[in-house]
Design an enzyme around this catalytic site. Structure first.
Site, PDB file in Angstrom:
ATOM      1  N   CYS A   1     -53.331 116.272  18.854  1.00  0.00           N
ATOM      2  CA  CYS A   1     -54.744 116.503  18.585  1.00  0.00           C
ATOM      3  C   CYS A   1     -55.609 115.398  19.197  1.00  0.00           C
ATOM      4  O   CYS A   1     -55.808 115.380  20.403  1.00  0.00           O
ATOM      5  CB  CYS A   1     -54.970 116.682  17.087  1.00  0.00           C
ATOM      6  SG  CYS A   1     -56.443 117.642  16.741  1.00  0.00           S
TER       7      CYS A   1
ATOM      8  N   HIS B   1     -51.379 120.673  15.535  1.00  0.00           N
ATOM      9  CA  HIS B   1     -50.551 119.744  14.745  1.00  0.00           C
ATOM     10  C   HIS B   1     -49.173 120.354  14.496  1.00  0.00           C
ATOM     11  O   HIS B   1     -48.963 121.017  13.468  1.00  0.00           O
ATOM     12  CB  HIS B   1     -51.228 119.468  13.397  1.00  0.00           C
ATOM     13  CG  HIS B   1     -52.443 118.619  13.514  1.00  0.00           C
ATOM     14  ND1 HIS B   1     -52.414 117.249  13.433  1.00  0.00           N
ATOM     15  CD2 HIS B   1     -53.734 118.953  13.733  1.00  0.00           C
ATOM     16  CE1 HIS B   1     -53.629 116.765  13.587  1.00  0.00           C
ATOM     17  NE2 HIS B   1     -54.447 117.785  13.768  1.00  0.00           N
TER      18      HIS B   1
ATOM     19  N   GLU C   1     -46.589 119.001  13.515  1.00  0.00           N
ATOM     20  CA  GLU C   1     -45.889 118.387  12.371  1.00  0.00           C
ATOM     21  C   GLU C   1     -45.965 119.230  11.101  1.00  0.00           C
ATOM     22  O   GLU C   1     -45.093 119.166  10.248  1.00  0.00           O
ATOM     23  CB  GLU C   1     -46.394 116.964  12.103  1.00  0.00           C
ATOM     24  CG  GLU C   1     -47.832 116.821  11.582  1.00  0.00           C
ATOM     25  CD  GLU C   1     -48.876 116.764  12.685  1.00  0.00           C
ATOM     26  OE1 GLU C   1     -48.618 117.269  13.789  1.00  0.00           O
ATOM     27  OE2 GLU C   1     -49.966 116.215  12.424  1.00  0.00           O
TER      28      GLU C   1
HETATM   29  N1  GLN Z   1     -61.525 114.070  15.984  1.00  0.00           N
HETATM   30  C1  GLN Z   1     -60.959 115.068  16.811  1.00  0.00           C
HETATM   31  C2  GLN Z   1     -61.642 116.411  16.642  1.00  0.00           C
HETATM   32  O1  GLN Z   1     -62.262 116.657  15.630  1.00  0.00           O
HETATM   33  C3  GLN Z   1     -59.469 115.214  16.570  1.00  0.00           C
HETATM   34  C4  GLN Z   1     -59.121 115.678  15.198  1.00  0.00           C
HETATM   35  C5  GLN Z   1     -57.661 115.496  14.854  1.00  0.00           C
HETATM   36  O2  GLN Z   1     -56.960 114.730  15.495  1.00  0.00           O
HETATM   37  N2  GLN Z   1     -57.185 116.170  13.841  1.00  0.00           N
HETATM   38  O3  GLN Z   1     -61.538 117.248  17.487  1.00  0.00           O
END
Ligand code: GLN
Length: 540
Positions: free
Chosen positions: A380, A506, A508
């Site tokens: 992410c 994600h 995970e």
């Molecule tokens: N801050 C980034 C976004 O909102 C990544 C968010 C995250 O890593 N979950 O896109």
């Protein structure tokens, strides 16, 4: 009708109610019963999405896009049952629903009260969206005696009255401390905790006693007598060396057997403890180690990256290696220090994150990974940082950034999409939950997943800005995963490196003990190969 098992906790918090519920869920499921596990949280946040990891640890995200308590992650990892939005509720959510209804005149002039309106709403939650499940395990957050959890306890008491004892079972988890000075095990806190529970009308049917040592039979008898619980329903749980031992330990203590007996049921088949035995054995006896750096804002906070820690452990177990996490706070990672910090690592992982703090350290670490061919996994925010690093260094856009960090940058390689720009509320407004992603043939991602179409969970607002896609591609950063509906980039990789992958989602959240996630399995494998090749080179 399903059978409902309510799990409460007493004496102190953090006794492992979540792990106990998850282990019981696994044992019942592996004996042929269908199970749902739910969590009721007594705090006033509508969901934990707006809470800092300092307060609450990780936010777990379900397939259907709920931002939930991290205990739902335990449940999924242990039971392989995908949790849903309807499996987690907070006091905040209940009140917000009730107040909305009241404003619309939905209570027809009545006084809106905790009993019956709040308790009715809790009872609705307990039963909602339950179809053919044999068991619903409901964990009540907090500790008996807390003011906040009272409406939940009252609601489960009423629920058992409404549906009868034959459909409801109360399990109470308490601490039985061992006093070193007098070499004694003390049952009094448990007695008091059960007394507190009984004063609100709940008589536990099973007491699980968390203890450092085996509880002698006399002490068990005492607990049985004072707590009004049959002796065979006083179940002890001694601290396990690894959490993967918990289902085995509860099985040995006959927790599942007592639960089935209570409901007058028999196991449909024997429980499958084999995976847990194998995993426990690997976790406890593996000598081989691989160092993987994880660079983030909250790395030293237990539980802030819970699912990630677990997914890496799963990846390690599959490769029969212990993943030694080198936790590096991104704030402290000054560009000049990157080499020193990372010299002994065989893999670098940048997890999800929000906000500017510590980003330059992350970008410097990615540059180091890319130039030294160290396996890199960006998740992410980590993927977004990898795109920024590549744009700055390889595309020569020295001011490339995410508009999250610099709103006025001329090169927002990571940017908000139009629909995200309008947002004013912070809670629940991210791209959340499961989204499809098609993988290009011949890519590393395709090879890892062994499939052309996958689904992964998201929790973010910003996206790779497709304006830069052609340039990134031309210079070697390949978008190997694309959302087929929106065209948004979900995965980038560098074919020039041995293992360099960034994912907008994600992974995970979907790794479980029995089904370790392929990305983590492959990343740990690549890190092992890197370690081996470095050792071979050193020997030459
Ligand atoms: N801050 C980034 C976004 O909102 C990544 C968010 C995250 O890593 N979950 O896109």
């Amino acid at each position: 009708m399903a059978r409902y098992i309510f799990v409460t906790g007493g004496v102190v918090s953090s006794l492992g109610k979540g792990l106990s519920s998850a282990s019981l869920g696994y044992l019942l499921r592996s004996q042929g019963y269908s199970v749902r596990i739910r969590k009721m949280d007594p705090y006033l946040n509508v969901d934990p999405g707006t809470m800092s990891p300092f307060q609450h640890g990780e936010v777990f995200v379900t397939d259907d896009g709920a931002e939930t308590d991290l205990d739902l992650g335990h449940y999924e990892r242990f039971t392989n049952i995908s949790a849903k939005q309807s499996d987690n509720i907070t006091t905040g959510k209940i009140y917000s629903d009730i107040i909305k209804k009241e404003r619309k005149g939905g209570y027809l002039g009545k006084t809106v009260q905790v009993i019956p309106h709040v308790t009715d709403r809790i009872k609705e939650f307990i039963k909602k969206d339950i179809a053919k499940e044999d068991f619903v395990i409901c964990e009540i957050g907090g500790t008996v005696g807390d003011i906040e959890s009272l409406p939940f306890l009252e609601a489960i008491r009423q629920f058992s009255n409404d549906h009868g004892k034959s459909k409801c079972l109360f399990i109470h988890l308490t601490l039985v401390p061992y006093m070193k000075s007098s070499d004694e095990i003390k049952t009094k806190p448990t007695q008091h905790s059960v007394k507190e529970l009984r004063s609100i009308g709940i008589q536990p049917d099973i007491v699980i006693c968390r203890c450092e040592q085996t509880i002698p039979i006399d002490q068990k008898r005492k607990i049985s007598l004072f707590c009004n619980v049959a002796i065979e329903n006083v179940v002890e749980t001694i601290d396990v060396k690894t959490i993967y031992e918990a289902p085995i330990s509860f099985y040995n203590q006959k927790l599942d057997k007592q639960v089935l007996k209570y409901f007058k049921l028999k196991p449909k088949r024997g429980p499958n403890l084999k995976p847990w035995k194998q995993i426990t054995n690997t976790v406890l006896n593996t000598k081989k180690i691989v160092n993987i750096a994880i660079i983030g804002k909250y790395v030293n906070l237990k539980d802030a990256y819970k699912s990630l820690d677990e997914a890496l452990t799963h990846g390690g177990i599959h490769n029969k290696v212990k993943v030694n996490l080198i936790r590096i706070e991104s704030d402290k990672l000054k560009t000049s220090k990157v080499k020193e910090y990372l010299k002994n690592v065989s893999g670098i992982l940048i997890p999800g994150g929000f906000g500017k703090r510590g980003t330059e350290g992350k970008i410097a670490a990615i540059n180091y990974a890319r130039n030294n061919n160290i396996p890199f996994l960006g998740i992410c925010f980590g993927m977004q940082m990898a795109v920024i690093e590549f744009a700055r260094t390889v595309l020569g856009l020295s001011d490339a950034n995410s508009s999250e960090m610099n709103e006025t940058t001329k090169n927002p390689v990571i940017d908000l999409m139009e629909d995200q720009k309008q947002i004013e509320n912070m809670g629940g407004t991210m791209r959340l939950g499961s989204w499809e992603c098609s993988l290009s043939e011949d890519s590393k991602a395709h090879n890892i997943y062994g499939s052309s179409l996958i689904e992964e969970r998201h929790r973010h607002r910003w996206e790779l800005n497709n304006k830069y896609l052609k340039d990134l591609k031309d210079l070697g950063m390949i978008p190997s995963g694309i959302n087929p509906r929106t065209g948004l980039v979900e995965i980038v990789e560098l074919p020039s490196n041995d293992w360099f992958v960034g994912v907008q989602f994600h992974p995970e959240y979907k790794s479980t003990v029995e089904n370790p996630h392929p990305l983590f399995v492959s990343f740990v494998d690549a890190s092992l190969n890197y370690k081996k090749s470095k050792e071979d080179n050193g020997r030459k």
